[in-house]
Structures are given as C-alpha cells and as structure tokens.
Enzyme design. Structure first.
Site, short mmCIF file in Angstrom:
data_model
loop_
_atom_site.label_atom_id
_atom_site.label_comp_id
_atom_site.label_asym_id
_atom_site.label_seq_id
_atom_site.Cartn_x
_atom_site.Cartn_y
_atom_site.Cartn_z
N HIS A 148 0.81 -1.22 0.00
CA HIS A 148 0.00 0.00 0.00
C HIS A 148 0.84 1.27 0.00
CE1 HIS A 148 0.47 -0.23 4.51
NE2 HIS A 148 0.54 1.07 4.37
N SER A 198 4.81 2.64 7.87
CA SER A 198 4.46 1.48 7.04
C SER A 198 5.62 1.06 6.16
CB SER A 198 3.25 1.80 6.16
OG SER A 198 2.09 1.95 6.94
N ASP A 222 0.09 -7.70 1.45
CA ASP A 222 0.47 -6.29 1.53
C ASP A 222 1.98 -6.11 1.57
OD1 ASP A 222 0.11 -3.57 1.54
OD2 ASP A 222 -0.18 -3.42 3.71
#
Length: 394
Positions: free
Chosen positions: A128, A239, A158
């Site tokens: 993402h 992230s 992911d």
C-alpha cells in the site's frame, strides 16, 4: 483466705494474657507455626537480595546502530488523470476549440518506509506504500536520494519489493547496507522490540516496546494474516519500516495500527519476517507470488453449529460451497463436509485452512482429512493455482 484467692486469680489472669500475647506475636517461642498471615498454598517467591539479579540492557544503541542504515524513506508520486470531456471525442468540436487542454493533472505524493534486504539494492516494503505509484524515490540514511523500480507486489499479504536504480546513468555505489534477518523461532511474547521508520515524515525515528502477541489474525487487514502485535509506537509513515529485536535483527515489516485518532495507541501490527521472506524471494525470482487453491468457500464452526452437527468440538472448517469443476470438486469434497487437516496439519478454522492450502504447491496431490456425517476419511486433491487478487477484490 480471700487474699490468697485474689493472688491466685491475678496470677492466672496474667499468665493467660501473657500466653495470648506470645502465641500471637511470637508463636515460634512455643514451637508452633504462625496462625495469622500464613498462606495455605505453596507460593513461588522472587529471588532474595543475596542472589544475582536479572541483567537488563541499559541501552539499545547497538541494536539501533546496526539496523538504522538499512531502513529507508520511500517517496512516491502519482499523476492525477483528469477526466476527458466527452465533447472532445467530436471532431467538429475539436476543429473549433482545439485539442483537449486537460490531460494529466497535478501529481499526488505519498510517504512510507522500507528495508534494504540485500546489498544489491532490493528493498522490502508494504504494497500500500507503492501501489499505483508512477515514480518511486528512496532516501538512504546517508543522505542520498535514489530512484527505485517496482520489482513485484503481493496485495494479499500487503508486501512489495523494490530495487534501487542508478540516477542519470551513474553507477550505483555498492554494496548497500543490508539488514540482518532474525529467526521467528526466537521471537516470544514479552521480548523487547524496536520499530524504525519515518512517522509523519519527521525523519528516521526509533521507538521501543515489547512483543504483545503473536499470530494475530481475523483483523480484516489482509487476506493472509499472522501478525506480530507490538506496543512500540507505529504511526503513519512507519508502514514498510523495520521491526527489529534487541540485537538489531529484522523480525517484521511494520504494516498497520489500531487507532481511533490516526496516531499510535500502543497496538501495532507487523508482518513476521518468515512470511515476508517467503513472499520476497518468490517476487525476486519470478516477479509474482504463487499460492495453492482448491475452490471452496468455508465457514467457521460455531458452538451452535457443532451441537447441531453432533461434533465433539469447533475445530475445523465447514465447507459451505464448492466451485463446480474446481480441484475440490474433482477430489470429491462436498458442501457440508468438515475439513480437519491438510497434508497432515490440523485445520483450526477457515483462516487456518486458507493459509495451509495457500502454502501447498500447485500441481501436487495433497491428502485432506474430512468429516462427513460423523465419519472420518481421507481423500487426495490436486492443488490448483490461486489467481492473484488486488486489494480491492478482497
């Protein structure tokens, strides 16, 4: 006579009072165990001051120093496509008003983190962070800003792999500082952990916490979930960054947080390095991730279902649907069957079933244990290939 009786009574009273005081405060003088404040069960007590205390690391500077150079900042840019007006499809309209002045609009940018996993320039991050990006730039800890290309991604876990490329035809200075991989077998709840990334774009940051839980699933974040939960502060921008142990070894890729405000509440999730490494190696080798598939829809076995089916417990996965012509259909699996094991490994729930089947190699014949009408039996199913899915498909 009366006087002697008073002396005797006073002596007895004094003696009884003295006995009461001694038996209460110093029962050992009477050879008896204490009555008040005594535990009636055996207890485990901490070490006495005379024994050596457990050593606690005064600082984690060496772990941070080891891991920091391998964690990078990732900047992405995406061009915003302007919607073309339908009148520009008319040649007469274009004759009077010219070609469409629209086209690409301004670009939008994103920010995340990544981890250098090889000295040749491969970077592991979250899907993402880089999905739909038209341009990817990586900022190294030494101040260099370099371009990167997307090698491949896996939306279902992911994860994505980038490769740092040279700029302006210049040779890329190698080797790059690759991180050291840890072992998931050594990771336990309560272990100290460090989260490294670029939260809110403020710059490279290290936060400390412990492993709060392992194997977290059913969160609805990814298709395949078995997260490390930590209370080390993870915020937007972290992230794709590194979760390392107290020795600076990579044990996870920071992915998500549970938050009502957008900031850290002490519940963060990271993809275990055992899963991330498998996905990464497949992407580098083939550009994609291959998983097993049999074409079934599974349902969790609740207590009520177990009672209605006469099952001994709620373990396993209830097959609610079977794709006609799929591997499960060809192997003899039917709706209403309860799948108990795949390749000899027990199925605890539908999520565990999905993980076990996905881990099988397409084309192989695998043994499945089923329960049908309270009878146990084994069948063999030829594993199919799971079609890649985007995050929007999940």
């Amino acid at each position: 006579m009366r006087r002697l009786w008073l002396i005797f009574a006073q002596t007895v009273t004094f003696g009884v009072a003295l006995l009461f005081v001694v038996s209460t405060l110093k029962p050992e003088w009477l050879g008896k165990a204490p009555v008040f404040g005594t535990s009636i069960v055996a207890l485990q007590e901490s070490a006495t001051l005379g024994e050596a205390p457990t050593l606690v690391a005064p600082s984690y500077r060496q772990a941070a120093k080891k891991a920091l150079p391998s964690v990078v900042h990732i900047f992405t840019a995406q061009k915003v496509r302007a919607r073309r007006h339908p009148l520009y499809d008319d040649p007469a309209f274009r004759h009077f008003f010219g070609d469409d002045p629209g086209g690409d609009g301004p670009s939008s940018s994103g920010l995340g983190s990544g981890v250098i996993v090889s000295s040749g320039g491969y970077v592991l991050t979250n899907n993402h962070v880089v999905e739909s990006a038209d341009q990817i730039e990586v900022a190294l800890s030494d101040g260099r800003n370099l371009n990167a290309r997307l090698v491949g991604s896996d939306p279902e876990s992911d994860l994505a792999v980038l490769q740092i490329t040279a700029d302006n035809g210049k040779a890329l200075a190698l080797p790059l500082p690759a991180i050291t991989f840890g072992q998931m077998d050594d990771v336990l709840v309560g272990d100290v952990t460090l989260a490294i990334g670029n939260p809110f774009g403020v710059g490279q940051t290290v936060t400390m916490g412990i492993i709060s839980a392992l194997g977290r699933s059913h969160l609805g974040i990814n298709t395949f979930e078995s997260f490390i939960q930590t209370d080390a502060a993870i915020n937007p921008g972290n992230s794709g960054g590194a979760l390392v142990d107290s020795r600076g070894n990579l044990i996870g890729i920071n992915t998500a947080i549970y938050s009502r405000s957008g900031g850290s509440l002490g519940i963060g999730f990271a993809i275990p390095i055992s899963i991330a490494r498998n996905v990464m190696e497949q992407i580098i080798e083939t550009g994609t991730v291959t998983r097993g598939w049999i074409g079934v829809e599974a349902q969790e076995i609740t207590v009520d279902l177990a009672e209605s089916f006469g099952l001994p417990d709620t373990r396993g996965a209830l097959i609610a649907g079977v794709l006609r012509g799929g591997p499960a259909d060809a192997g003899g699996i039917k709706p209403g069957d309860i799948l108990l094991a795949v390749a000899g490994r027990a199925v605890e729930d539908p999520h565990g079933m999905l993980d076990l089947i996905a881990g099988q190699k397409p084309g192989e014949a695998v043994s499945f244990q089923l329960r049908r009408q309270n009878k146990l039996f084994d069948i063999t199913v030829k594993i199919g290939k799971r079609a890649p899915q985007s995050r929007e498909d999940d």
